[in-house]
Design a protein around this motif. Structure first.
Motif, short mmCIF file in Angstrom:
data_model
loop_
_atom_site.label_atom_id
_atom_site.label_comp_id
_atom_site.label_asym_id
_atom_site.label_seq_id
_atom_site.Cartn_x
_atom_site.Cartn_y
_atom_site.Cartn_z
N GLY A 96 0.82 -1.19 0.00
CA GLY A 96 0.00 0.00 0.00
C GLY A 96 0.87 1.26 0.00
N LEU A 97 0.49 2.23 -0.84
CA LEU A 97 1.24 3.48 -0.96
C LEU A 97 0.32 4.67 -0.75
CD1 LEU A 97 3.33 2.74 -4.20
CD2 LEU A 97 4.09 2.50 -1.83
N MET A 114 11.21 -6.17 -10.50
CA MET A 114 11.51 -6.92 -11.73
C MET A 114 12.96 -7.36 -11.77
SD MET A 114 9.30 -4.64 -14.46
CE MET A 114 9.74 -5.65 -15.87
N GLN A 115 13.84 -6.56 -11.19
CA GLN A 115 15.26 -6.90 -11.22
C GLN A 115 15.64 -7.90 -10.13
OE1 GLN A 115 17.86 -3.50 -10.88
NE2 GLN A 115 19.72 -4.75 -10.73
N HIS A 116 15.14 -7.67 -8.90
CA HIS A 116 15.60 -8.46 -7.76
C HIS A 116 14.64 -9.59 -7.35
CE1 HIS A 116 18.94 -5.71 -7.08
NE2 HIS A 116 18.11 -4.70 -7.20
N LEU A 117 13.36 -9.44 -7.68
CA LEU A 117 12.37 -10.47 -7.36
C LEU A 117 11.54 -10.78 -8.60
CD1 LEU A 117 11.14 -9.22 -3.85
CD2 LEU A 117 12.53 -11.25 -4.29
N PRO A 118 12.18 -11.26 -9.66
CA PRO A 118 11.47 -11.43 -10.93
C PRO A 118 10.34 -12.45 -10.88
CG PRO A 118 13.64 -12.48 -11.00
CD PRO A 118 13.58 -11.67 -9.73
N GLN A 119 10.38 -13.38 -9.95
CA GLN A 119 9.32 -14.39 -9.87
C GLN A 119 8.18 -13.99 -8.94
OE1 GLN A 119 10.67 -18.61 -9.77
NE2 GLN A 119 12.74 -17.78 -9.68
N ALA A 120 8.35 -12.87 -8.25
CA ALA A 120 7.29 -12.39 -7.36
C ALA A 120 6.28 -11.57 -8.15
CB ALA A 120 7.89 -11.55 -6.24
N ARG A 121 5.05 -11.55 -7.67
CA ARG A 121 4.00 -10.79 -8.33
C ARG A 121 3.64 -9.59 -7.44
NH1 ARG A 121 0.53 -14.32 -8.42
NH2 ARG A 121 -1.27 -13.60 -7.24
N LEU A 122 4.01 -8.41 -7.89
CA LEU A 122 3.81 -7.19 -7.11
C LEU A 122 2.43 -6.61 -7.36
CD1 LEU A 122 4.94 -4.86 -5.32
CD2 LEU A 122 5.80 -3.82 -7.44
N THR A 123 1.73 -6.31 -6.27
CA THR A 123 0.44 -5.63 -6.34
C THR A 123 0.54 -4.32 -5.57
OG1 THR A 123 -0.77 -7.72 -6.44
CG2 THR A 123 -2.03 -5.76 -5.82
N LEU A 124 0.32 -3.19 -6.25
CA LEU A 124 0.39 -1.88 -5.61
C LEU A 124 -1.00 -1.30 -5.44
CD1 LEU A 124 3.43 -0.34 -7.54
CD2 LEU A 124 3.42 -1.31 -5.24
N THR A 125 -1.28 -0.81 -4.25
CA THR A 125 -2.58 -0.20 -3.95
C THR A 125 -2.35 1.20 -3.40
OG1 THR A 125 -3.54 -2.36 -3.43
CG2 THR A 125 -4.70 -0.41 -2.61
N GLU A 126 -2.99 2.19 -4.02
CA GLU A 126 -2.88 3.56 -3.53
C GLU A 126 -4.09 3.87 -2.65
OE1 GLU A 126 -3.53 7.82 -5.56
OE2 GLU A 126 -1.79 6.75 -6.37
N GLY A 127 -3.85 4.46 -1.50
CA GLY A 127 -4.97 4.76 -0.61
C GLY A 127 -4.53 5.55 0.60
N PHE A 128 -5.51 6.05 1.34
CA PHE A 128 -5.24 6.80 2.55
C PHE A 128 -4.99 5.85 3.72
CE2 PHE A 128 -7.73 9.92 0.05
CZ PHE A 128 -6.75 10.90 -0.04
N LEU A 141 -3.29 -6.49 2.46
CA LEU A 141 -1.99 -5.89 2.23
C LEU A 141 -0.94 -6.62 3.08
CD1 LEU A 141 -2.76 -2.04 2.33
CD2 LEU A 141 -2.32 -3.45 0.30
N ASP A 142 0.21 -6.84 2.49
CA ASP A 142 1.32 -7.43 3.23
C ASP A 142 2.09 -6.35 3.98
OD1 ASP A 142 0.98 -10.14 2.34
OD2 ASP A 142 1.71 -9.46 0.38
N MET A 143 2.19 -5.18 3.38
CA MET A 143 2.95 -4.08 3.96
C MET A 143 2.45 -2.78 3.36
SD MET A 143 6.38 -5.29 1.96
CE MET A 143 5.98 -7.00 2.38
N ALA A 144 2.74 -1.67 4.04
CA ALA A 144 2.27 -0.38 3.56
C ALA A 144 3.23 0.71 4.02
CB ALA A 144 0.86 -0.09 4.07
N VAL A 145 3.30 1.77 3.22
CA VAL A 145 4.07 2.96 3.59
C VAL A 145 3.08 3.96 4.17
CG1 VAL A 145 5.56 4.80 2.76
CG2 VAL A 145 5.75 2.51 1.77
N LEU A 146 3.27 4.33 5.44
CA LEU A 146 2.29 5.15 6.16
C LEU A 146 2.97 6.34 6.83
CD1 LEU A 146 0.19 2.38 7.96
CD2 LEU A 146 -0.51 3.71 5.96
N TYR A 147 2.21 7.43 6.92
CA TYR A 147 2.66 8.58 7.68
C TYR A 147 2.20 8.47 9.13
CZ TYR A 147 3.59 10.96 3.23
OH TYR A 147 4.07 11.31 1.99
N ASN A 148 3.11 8.72 10.06
CA ASN A 148 2.80 8.81 11.48
C ASN A 148 1.87 7.69 11.96
OD1 ASN A 148 4.19 11.31 11.32
ND2 ASN A 148 2.29 12.33 10.72
N PRO A 149 2.21 6.43 11.72
CA PRO A 149 1.31 5.35 12.14
C PRO A 149 1.18 5.27 13.66
CG PRO A 149 3.42 4.45 11.48
CD PRO A 149 3.46 5.90 11.13
N VAL A 150 0.02 4.87 14.10
CA VAL A 150 -0.22 4.68 15.54
C VAL A 150 0.45 3.38 15.97
CG1 VAL A 150 -1.98 4.37 17.31
CG2 VAL A 150 -2.40 5.92 15.38
#
Length: 336
Positions: A96-97, A114-128, A141-150
């Motif tokens: 999540g981004l 694509m370069q380092h994990l070519p066999q992995a399937r990346l799913t990107l989700t944009e959201g608040f 979601l497996d992981m997310a980039v978040l601002y000021n997480p609780v």
């Protein structure tokens, strides 16, 4: 519960139609309908309201859809772990981004995978952030980039970057001709300006409100807009000012119509974190993905701050007199 039936139900619910789902799944519509009905009988719940225009989720159906997506994702994770036991770094990685970073890091992140994990399937989700927390909770979601997480026992997190929020104004704002803004403004001066802010519970709005409240201030909100590009478009037209990290302007192909002004007394600092669930096992692919995301985000943000974003010209910076010092004993503010 049959996983195939659950998969069929999730696809029908997402597409809102048995016809469209049967095409996507490459299964005959009567067989698809029969499998979903068998799931309803097993659960003793009506999951879908069927009508001539398609299907609509019942309350029970909404609940199962939320859990079903997470269950199916965890099945994928289990398959990946079995593959990892054979030495293959493969499987699905869902990330999540936030909208403010999406344009800046989507392309370099995809290239890194694509370069380092070519066999992995990346799913990107944009959201608040609210959507991201929910996605992490239910397993979408497996992981997310978040601002000021609780901070939470359910989440692991790693700090990626600390960024000072700035005031973003239009270079050709009509008011600037008569009363140009200084290069830096105090938080009190910012509170007196017409602001275009996202509504709560957006993390930037909560941070701004909290810092102003500490000093007995309240933002003068001209418009509440829940969309980064919409906010910046309104700022560009001179309808108000925004308070955001400077790199949010990377979402514009041409950032020259904007002027950045520093904020002091106090500075408002936002913390960017990489977050993942502490309740689910982390595979080798996920561990490698976390390292890649950390590297890509830090490089992209640092590169943009240094003027390294070649896709978008940098915004105009206000002429900078000496920055006023902050009152003694006052530290830059950051709400977590």
């Amino acid at each position: 519960m049959d996983l195939k039936q659950l998969e069929y139900f999730v696809r029908v619910a997402e597409l809102g139609s048995f016809t469209r789902a049967s095409i996507a799944l490459n299964i005959a519509q009567p067989a698809l309908s029969r499998q979903v009905r068998m799931l309803e009988v097993e659960l003793r719940q009506n999951l879908l309201d069927r009508n001539g225009r398609g299907v609509k989720l019942t309350e029970s159906g909404k609940l199962l859809l939320e859990h079903g997506r997470g269950i199916l994702h965890q099945v994928e994770v289990a398959r990946e772990e079995m593959g990892s036991a054979r030495g293959a770094l493969a499987g699905r990685v869902s990330v999540g981004l936030p909208p403010s970073l999406s344009r800046l890091i989507t392309v370099p992140l995809a290239r890194a995978f694509m370069q380092h994990l070519p066999q992995a399937r990346l799913t990107l989700t944009e959201g608040f952030s609210v959507q991201m927390y929910e996605g992490l909770r239910v397993g979408n979601l497996d992981m997310a980039v978040l601002y000021n997480p609780v901070r939470s026992p359910d989440l692991e997190m790693s700090t990626l970057h600390e960024e000072q929020l700035v005031l973003i104004a239009a270079r050709d704002h009509p008011l600037r001709q008569d009363t140009p803004l200084p290069a830096t403004l105090s938080l009190r001066e910012v509170a007196a300006l017409p602001l275009i802010l996202p509504s709560r519970p957006n993390v930037f709005r909560i941070l701004i409100d909290a810092e102003m409240a500490r000093f007995g201030l309240k933002p003068q909100v001209t418009l509440e807009v829940d969309g980064l590009n919409a906010i910046l478009n309104l700022v560009r037209e001179g309808l108000g000012h925004a308070v955001l990290p400077a790199y949010t302007l990377s979402s514009f192909s041409n950032a020259t119509p904007f002027v950045l002004h520093g904020i002091h007394s106090p500075r408002i600092m936002s913390e960017l974190n990489l977050v993942w669930s502490s309740r689910r096992p982390s595979t080798e692919t996920h561990k490698r993905a976390l390292a890649l995301i950390r590297e890509v985000v830090q490089q992209a943000v640092a590169g943009h701050a240094a003027g390294g974003d070649r896709e978008a010209p940098p915004p105009v910076l206000a002429a900078a007199p000496p920055t006023p010092s902050e009152p003694a004993g006052q530290r830059p503010s950051r709400r977590r």
